[in-house]
Design a protein around this motif. Structure first.
Motif, PDB file in Angstrom:
ATOM      1  N   GLN A  73       2.116  -3.791  11.809  1.00 51.03           N
ATOM      2  CA  GLN A  73       1.570  -2.455  11.582  1.00 51.03           C
ATOM      3  C   GLN A  73       2.647  -1.377  11.477  1.00 51.03           C
ATOM      4  N   GLU A  74       3.914  -1.763  11.456  1.00 49.90           N
ATOM      5  CA  GLU A  74       4.973  -0.763  11.372  1.00 49.90           C
ATOM      6  C   GLU A  74       4.948  -0.065  10.010  1.00 49.90           C
ATOM      7  N   ARG A  75       5.345   1.221  10.007  1.00 46.51           N
ATOM      8  CA  ARG A  75       5.328   2.017   8.782  1.00 46.51           C
ATOM      9  C   ARG A  75       6.747   2.183   8.281  1.00 46.51           C
ATOM     10  N   THR A  76       7.169   1.279   7.434  1.00 44.44           N
ATOM     11  CA  THR A  76       8.502   1.348   6.846  1.00 44.44           C
ATOM     12  C   THR A  76       8.382   1.088   5.355  1.00 44.44           C
ATOM     13  N   ALA A  77       9.411   1.526   4.628  1.00 48.19           N
ATOM     14  CA  ALA A  77       9.413   1.296   3.183  1.00 48.19           C
ATOM     15  C   ALA A  77       9.448  -0.192   2.870  1.00 48.19           C
ATOM     16  N   SER A  78      10.184  -0.944   3.679  1.00 46.63           N
ATOM     17  CA  SER A  78      10.266  -2.386   3.459  1.00 46.63           C
ATOM     18  C   SER A  78       8.893  -3.037   3.585  1.00 46.63           C
ATOM     19  N   ARG A  79       8.151  -2.675   4.620  1.00 48.59           N
ATOM     20  CA  ARG A  79       6.829  -3.258   4.796  1.00 48.59           C
ATOM     21  C   ARG A  79       5.891  -2.852   3.673  1.00 48.59           C
ATOM     22  N   LYS A  80       6.031  -1.619   3.189  1.00 39.15           N
ATOM     23  CA  LYS A  80       5.161  -1.149   2.115  1.00 39.15           C
ATOM     24  C   LYS A  80       5.396  -1.941   0.831  1.00 39.15           C
ATOM     25  N   VAL A  81       6.641  -2.252   0.560  1.00 39.32           N
ATOM     26  CA  VAL A  81       6.952  -3.035  -0.635  1.00 39.32           C
ATOM     27  C   VAL A  81       6.382  -4.442  -0.499  1.00 39.32           C
ATOM     28  N   GLN A  82       6.557  -5.041   0.656  1.00 42.19           N
ATOM     29  CA  GLN A  82       6.003  -6.372   0.879  1.00 42.19           C
ATOM     30  C   GLN A  82       4.479  -6.363   0.770  1.00 42.19           C
ATOM     31  N   GLU A  83       3.883  -5.295   1.251  1.00 40.25           N
ATOM     32  CA  GLU A  83       2.434  -5.140   1.156  1.00 40.25           C
ATOM     33  C   GLU A  83       1.986  -5.141  -0.301  1.00 40.25           C
ATOM     34  N   LEU A  84       2.737  -4.453  -1.173  1.00 34.87           N
ATOM     35  CA  LEU A  84       2.411  -4.399  -2.595  1.00 34.87           C
ATOM     36  C   LEU A  84       2.532  -5.777  -3.230  1.00 34.87           C
ATOM     37  N   VAL A  85       3.600  -6.502  -2.902  1.00 38.11           N
ATOM     38  CA  VAL A  85       3.792  -7.839  -3.462  1.00 38.11           C
ATOM     39  C   VAL A  85       2.638  -8.762  -3.057  1.00 38.11           C
ATOM     40  N   LEU A  86       2.277  -8.710  -1.782  1.00 37.29           N
ATOM     41  CA  LEU A  86       1.204  -9.574  -1.292  1.00 37.29           C
ATOM     42  C   LEU A  86      -0.145  -9.170  -1.876  1.00 37.29           C
ATOM     43  N   ALA A  87      -0.344  -7.877  -2.102  1.00 36.19           N
ATOM     44  CA  ALA A  87      -1.591  -7.432  -2.718  1.00 36.19           C
ATOM     45  C   ALA A  87      -1.723  -7.989  -4.134  1.00 36.19           C
ATOM     46  N   LEU A  88      -0.638  -7.976  -4.889  1.00 44.17           N
ATOM     47  CA  LEU A  88      -0.668  -8.547  -6.238  1.00 44.17           C
ATOM     48  C   LEU A  88      -0.979 -10.037  -6.195  1.00 44.17           C
ATOM     49  N   TRP A  89      -0.415 -10.720  -5.181  1.00 43.45           N
ATOM     50  CA  TRP A  89      -0.683 -12.153  -5.036  1.00 43.45           C
ATOM     51  C   TRP A  89      -2.150 -12.400  -4.702  1.00 43.45           C
ATOM     52  N   LEU A  90      -2.716 -11.584  -3.804  1.00 40.03           N
ATOM     53  CA  LEU A  90      -4.121 -11.737  -3.450  1.00 40.03           C
ATOM     54  C   LEU A  90      -5.030 -11.517  -4.651  1.00 40.03           C
ATOM     55  N   GLU A  91      -4.719 -10.500  -5.451  1.00 39.62           N
ATOM     56  CA  GLU A  91      -5.528 -10.220  -6.641  1.00 39.62           C
ATOM     57  C   GLU A  91      -5.454 -11.356  -7.648  1.00 39.62           C
TER      58      GLU A  91
END
Length: 733
Positions: A210-228
């Motif tokens: 749940q940390e709010r960092t730019a690194s986590r946000k980028v990983q979140e985007l990559v994983l979201a694309l994978w989920l879609e």
């Protein structure tokens, strides 16, 4: 005559050399690439003369007409715009490359996409009451998974309306929503909106911290694309609804619906669905258990969004707004948490590793659990400060050992420590029935007389709490009035080891020290095991194993555990059980528990108070239920003279009245019905009846009148006593 030329007779204006305009931006040969080389330098004198030559005077204006000023020529912008576009493109390209590099770097930290899998949902244990109603849920997710197809259509729509309006059209990232959130945050100069889609939120919940960092946000985007790419929209929404956090420890829409509304997510109304959807924005702040008004206001925004997006009609929205969702008042009591925790402690022994979600049906009766919780809390709220008591615990069993109510403390929300199961405290005089039973098994009877007089053993001088002595008394009187000296004499007579063996046989599992002080209940026991050890008195001598789990079933209905009803069997002769019942009914009739109030029912029991009033007990029973009550302080500090005769008896009476409503009356084993006390009277063997008003309330009572003298006749055998007392073969003694 000389002919004049065409211009004769006219004033000739001087002609100056052509001057270059400061605004002339035309290129000459020197400015052109590959143009003619510059001319050779003029002689120094010429250059010097030119240097010394003053700037030419501007031409004089012509008479009669003013010359318009020269207009400066505009610089052409074509090359500037070209360079701007060019450099903008170059910088944008580099930015894209840099972003791609960052994304590639962060993606490299994730597991390979071909091996990435949705984490298995942790098993959820749903704990049910005896009537099938949910008591509590346990597990990391706190609720079972409910397929989206089984939910009301407006429930998933509510989440889409308020969290991600373009969920069904975007590819995992919503550029429009992200741009709007960026503008809002920049204009307000603080973080007010987030641009995360439901898919991004799911990616965060499934794989990331749940940390709010730019690194986590980028990983979140990559994983979201994978989920879609891997799942359909409905599958993504299904995963989201069953894993998102709703506050108050509820993960998943089913756990939240049970926690806040006391019903399954399959049955929530539109107003309740809107409230659930509104919680995920700020679950800790908006949880209805702490901020119902805020949760309702947020739900109104959800309903408005659903109406604007044509997900519901105006009439549906109006009806939901007119009757906002309310927190369930019919939910299970707070103390159910103690039951659920105890269930989880036993699951590994009964089932082993859980195959998935399981359902545990318990023996707990919700009405009795609620009554016990209220009785304890009300009594402590009214009298706790007066008596210096901060905590309490209660266990109610039926005569088979099934737990009907279990209260582990004053408030589960404040303290999850289970004082009914885990805590060990000195039972004081509540331990004495095991001493008297041992004495009966060694040939004594309720009419046996022992001396109430000072006792001294190697410097140890136990005394009665009233510091006075009554001389010869029967065992019935001694137990009813909780005379310490008689208890010590009996322990020394039969031996401490025999007393320990009796207590163990009846159900005490804690370690007991076989020394003379055990006569005063100095070895610590739990509330649960003391209640179970009294149960053989109530059922005629059958030992029980206290149990709360009835069945355990998997999500597909397979039975993983079924209680077989096995127990230790007979642990006491029925005749001895009858004798003990006759003796302990006197505790309620003339003894320390005379304040107990259970009209129409035959009841027995024993009070207990440890040294310095640190613990106050009452364990009482009928032919239907056994209830043990303990009061004290967690740090074992002395109370203000709280004894088993006051607050524990009061709590016991309230709970047992509720438990015996509409229950057919049954007598205790031994058939002790006579006229008198509460409709059911209790005679004193070998002596006269002692009226309750003759006994003090706040201390162990004194005997009114003289104790009967021992009869000089042949010793009473067990068989002869049983025949005379219960079969009418002689005068009751």
């Amino acid at each position: 005559m000389v002919a004049r030329g065409r211009g004769e007779g006219m004033r000739r204006e001087p002609v100056l050399e052509r001057q270059e305009s400061l605004f002339d931006i035309r290129l000459d040969a020197r400015d052109r690439s590959g143009g003619a080389p510059p001319p050779a330098d003029p002689p120094r004198r010429v250059r010097a003369a030119k240097k010394a030559e003053p700037p030419p005077e501007p031409p004089a204006p012509r008479r009669g007409r003013a010359e318009p000023p020269a207009r400066p020529r505009r610089r052409r912008r074509g090359p500037f715009l070209f360079r701007l576009v060019k450099w903008g493109f170059i910088l944008g390209l580099w930015g894209v490359l840099a972003l791609a590099g960052v994304i590639a770097y962060e993606a490299s930290k994730l597991p390979p996409m071909q091996t990435l899998m949705i984490p298995k949902r942790p098993p959820t244990v749903t704990v049910l009451a005896a009537d099938g109603k949910a008591l509590a849920t346990r597990g990391d997710m706190g609720g079972v998974a409910v397929p989206i197809r089984e939910l009301p259509p407006y429930l998933p729509k509510a989440f889409v309306a308020i969290e991600d309006q373009r969920f069904y059209s975007h590819f995992g990232l919503d550029p429009e929503g992200l741009a709007r959130a960026l503008v809002t945050n920049l204009t307000s100069r603080r973080l007010r909106q987030g641009g995360s889609t439901l898919t991004q939120q799911l990616a965060k919940n499934l794989f990331l911290t749940q940390e709010r960092t730019a690194s986590r946000k980028v990983q979140e985007l990559v994983l979201a694309l994978w989920l879609e790419h891997k799942f359909t929209k409905d599958e993504i929404l299904d995963l989201y609804l069953n894993r998102v956090y709703f506050g108050a420890g509820a993960y998943g829409v089913e756990a939240a619906a049970q926690r806040y509304f006391g019903k399954s997510a399959r049955q929530v109304s539109l107003a309740e669905a809107a409230m659930l959807a509104g919680l995920v924005n700020s679950p800790s702040r908006l949880a209805p258990t702490r901020n119902l008004r805020g949760a309702q206001q947020r739900a109104a925004l959800v309903l408005s969004a659903m109406r604007q997006q044509a997900m519901i009609s105006q009439d549906m929205a109006g009806a939901a707004l007119a009757r906002p969702a309310q927190l369930s008042r019919a939910g299970m009591p707070d103390s159910s948490g103690y039951v659920a925790d105890w269930v989880m402690d036993q699951m590994d022994s009964f089932v082993g590793e859980l195959p998935g979600d399981v359902t545990v049906r318990t023996t707990v009766e919700p009405a009795l659990q609620q009554a016990a919780e209220r009785a304890l809390e009300d009594t402590l709220a009214k009298s706790g400060a007066k008596y210096g008591v901060g905590q309490g615990a209660l266990v109610m069993l039926d005569t088979d050992g099934a737990v009907k109510a279990l209260i582990g403390g004053r408030s589960y929300a404040d303290s999850q420590y289970n004082r009914a199961v885990t805590a060990r405290r000195q039972p004081g005089s509540a331990f004495k029935p095991f001493i008297y039973l041992t004495a009966l098994e060694h040939g004594l009877t309720p009419d046996t007389v022992r001396e109430d007089a000072p006792v001294q053993l190697k410097g140890w001088r136990p005394e009665n709490s009233t510091h006075d002595y009554r001389g010869p008394v029967t065992l019935t009187t001694a137990l009813a009035l909780s005379l310490n000296t008689v208890s010590v004499r009996l322990t020394l007579e039969v031996g401490p080891k025999a007393v320990v063996a009796t207590a163990k046989r009846l159900g005490i599992a804690s370690a007991l020290d076989p020394n003379p002080s055990i006569a005063l209940g100095t070895s610590e026991v739990s509330v649960l095991e003391l209640a179970s050890a009294y149960t053989p008195f109530a059922n005629g001598g059958i030992g029980v194993v206290p149990h709360v789990i009835d069945t355990v079933k998997s999500a597909d209905g397979k039975t993983l555990y079924q209680r077989a009803g096995a127990g230790p069997g007979r642990v006491m002769d029925p005749a001895y059980a009858a004798m003990m019942n006759q003796m302990m009914t006197q505790t309620l009739a003339i003894g320390t528990a005379r304040r107990a109030d259970l009209p129409g029912w035959q009841a027995a029991g024993k009070t207990g108070t440890s040294q310095d009033y640190r613990d106050a007990w009452f364990v009482g029973y009928t032919a239907r239920y056994v209830t043990a009550v303990w009061l004290g302080n967690d740090d074992s500090s002395p109370t203000k003279k709280a004894s088993g005769a006051n607050l524990p008896v009061e709590i016991w009476s309230r709970v047992m009245k509720t438990a015996h409503q509409n229950v057919p009356v049954a007598e205790l084993p031994g058939g002790l019905r006579t006229a008198g006390f509460g409709g059911i009277g209790y005679g004193q063997p070998g002596g006269s009846f002692l009226p309750p008003e003759s006994v003090p309330d706040d201390r162990p009572p004194a005997v009114v009148g003289e104790a009967p003298a021992p009869r000089q006749e042949e010793p009473m055998t067990l068989d002869r006593w049983f025949v005379q007392t219960f079969l009418g073969g002689g005068q009751r003694r």
